[in-house]
Scaffold this motif. Sequence first.
Motif, mmCIF file in Angstrom:
data_model
loop_
_atom_site.group_PDB
_atom_site.id
_atom_site.type_symbol
_atom_site.label_atom_id
_atom_site.label_comp_id
_atom_site.label_asym_id
_atom_site.label_seq_id
_atom_site.Cartn_x
_atom_site.Cartn_y
_atom_site.Cartn_z
ATOM 1 N N ARG A 93 0.836 -1.210 0.000
ATOM 2 C CA ARG A 93 0.000 0.000 0.000
ATOM 3 C C ARG A 93 0.865 1.253 0.000
ATOM 4 O O ARG A 93 0.450 2.312 -0.484
ATOM 5 N N TYR A 94 2.077 1.139 0.518
ATOM 6 C CA TYR A 94 2.942 2.310 0.691
ATOM 7 C C TYR A 94 4.071 2.392 -0.336
ATOM 8 O O TYR A 94 4.661 3.458 -0.517
ATOM 9 N N THR A 95 4.370 1.301 -0.996
ATOM 10 C CA THR A 95 5.371 1.298 -2.061
ATOM 11 C C THR A 95 5.043 0.158 -3.014
ATOM 12 O O THR A 95 4.629 -0.923 -2.583
ATOM 13 N N ARG A 96 5.217 0.397 -4.299
ATOM 14 C CA ARG A 96 4.925 -0.646 -5.287
ATOM 15 C C ARG A 96 5.974 -1.749 -5.265
ATOM 16 O O ARG A 96 5.759 -2.808 -5.857
ATOM 17 N N HIS A 97 7.088 -1.489 -4.587
ATOM 18 C CA HIS A 97 8.170 -2.475 -4.574
ATOM 19 C C HIS A 97 8.831 -2.537 -3.200
ATOM 20 O O HIS A 97 9.997 -2.150 -3.044
ATOM 21 N N PRO A 98 8.120 -3.034 -2.182
ATOM 22 C CA PRO A 98 8.749 -3.130 -0.856
ATOM 23 C C PRO A 98 9.955 -4.066 -0.849
ATOM 24 O O PRO A 98 10.905 -3.851 -0.091
ATOM 25 N N ASN A 99 9.940 -5.087 -1.709
ATOM 26 C CA ASN A 99 11.087 -6.000 -1.762
ATOM 27 C C ASN A 99 12.311 -5.323 -2.372
ATOM 28 O O ASN A 99 13.441 -5.500 -1.888
ATOM 29 N N TYR A 100 12.119 -4.524 -3.406
ATOM 30 C CA TYR A 100 13.248 -3.820 -4.012
ATOM 31 C C TYR A 100 13.769 -2.709 -3.099
ATOM 32 O O TYR A 100 14.975 -2.508 -2.971
ATOM 33 N N PHE A 101 12.835 -1.979 -2.461
ATOM 34 C CA PHE A 101 13.257 -0.972 -1.491
ATOM 35 C C PHE A 101 14.040 -1.629 -0.362
ATOM 36 O O PHE A 101 15.065 -1.106 0.098
ATOM 37 N N GLY A 102 13.559 -2.785 0.095
ATOM 38 C CA GLY A 102 14.255 -3.507 1.153
ATOM 39 C C GLY A 102 15.633 -3.943 0.730
ATOM 40 O O GLY A 102 16.608 -3.822 1.490
#
Length: 291
Positions: A205-214
């Motif tokens: 809901r807060y980023t389209r790519h939480p895995n990439y941001f992580g």
Amino acid sequence: MTSVWTTVAPVVAPAAEAAGFDGGAFGRTLLLTALAVVVVLAVTFAVALRVGKQAVIDVTWGLGFVAIALTAFVTSGGHGDGLRRWLALVLTALWGLRLAGHIFSRSRGKGEDPRYEAMLERADGNPNAYAVLHIYLPQGLIMWFVSLPVQIAMFVEGGIGWVLWLGVVVWAVGFFFESVGDLQLTRFRNDPANKGTVLDTGLWRYTRHPNYFGDASVWTGLFLVAASAWPGVLTILSPAVMVWNLYGGTGKKLLEKDIGDRRPDYADYVRRTSGFFPWPPKPADPSVERD
């Protein structure tokens, strides 16, 4: 690979030696970690030929970093600070083993990845030779270069202060986003009721790519662990390459093009959701029809 250290060493050697950094031992470790990458990718290539798909290299991506960290840890014995060395090893291993396990579970029982199929269709001549030059060689070079903060963290001394602990915190934030984001996406995909829809709850809901941001945060954190003492800060280009690759290279940009072509409602998700860094979403567009 040796040319990188040959170029940098004359510039950093005086200050590094003054800080207790053994440039010669580090140079030897660079060679051994490069050899570790070659061995890991050679085994991966053999497995790929046996199972008939090059996508197994995606599992090796995380394992390769673990092999590099373990090699650097062993060859750096007697150098560096014990706390930093163990942090570099353990944090890298946790990230790499989790990622490898996740990708293995996700791809088990499936055929070749469409990305690699498209690449191999462009091969002139032997497709296996093409795979070595266009898949294995680039990934091996990037893997070795991105891991430089982990390697140098095994040798630097001093600086056990707030920068190091900031790095651990940034790593922890990244590991949370990546692991939880992957778990949420797996559960979403495993529910037949969600077929054809877009995941826009949880971290998504807060980023389209939480895995990439992580992933980007994990490697930024590892860089800070190394940069807490000289000359670790000189490896700044390593996390920069990882972040660029995730944001503008083969990560976010390529994935969104593929999803956008298959799911019409993805455009509204893009409109209201941050593309990379977590941020509160915009209100949904009431004119967009949803299933």
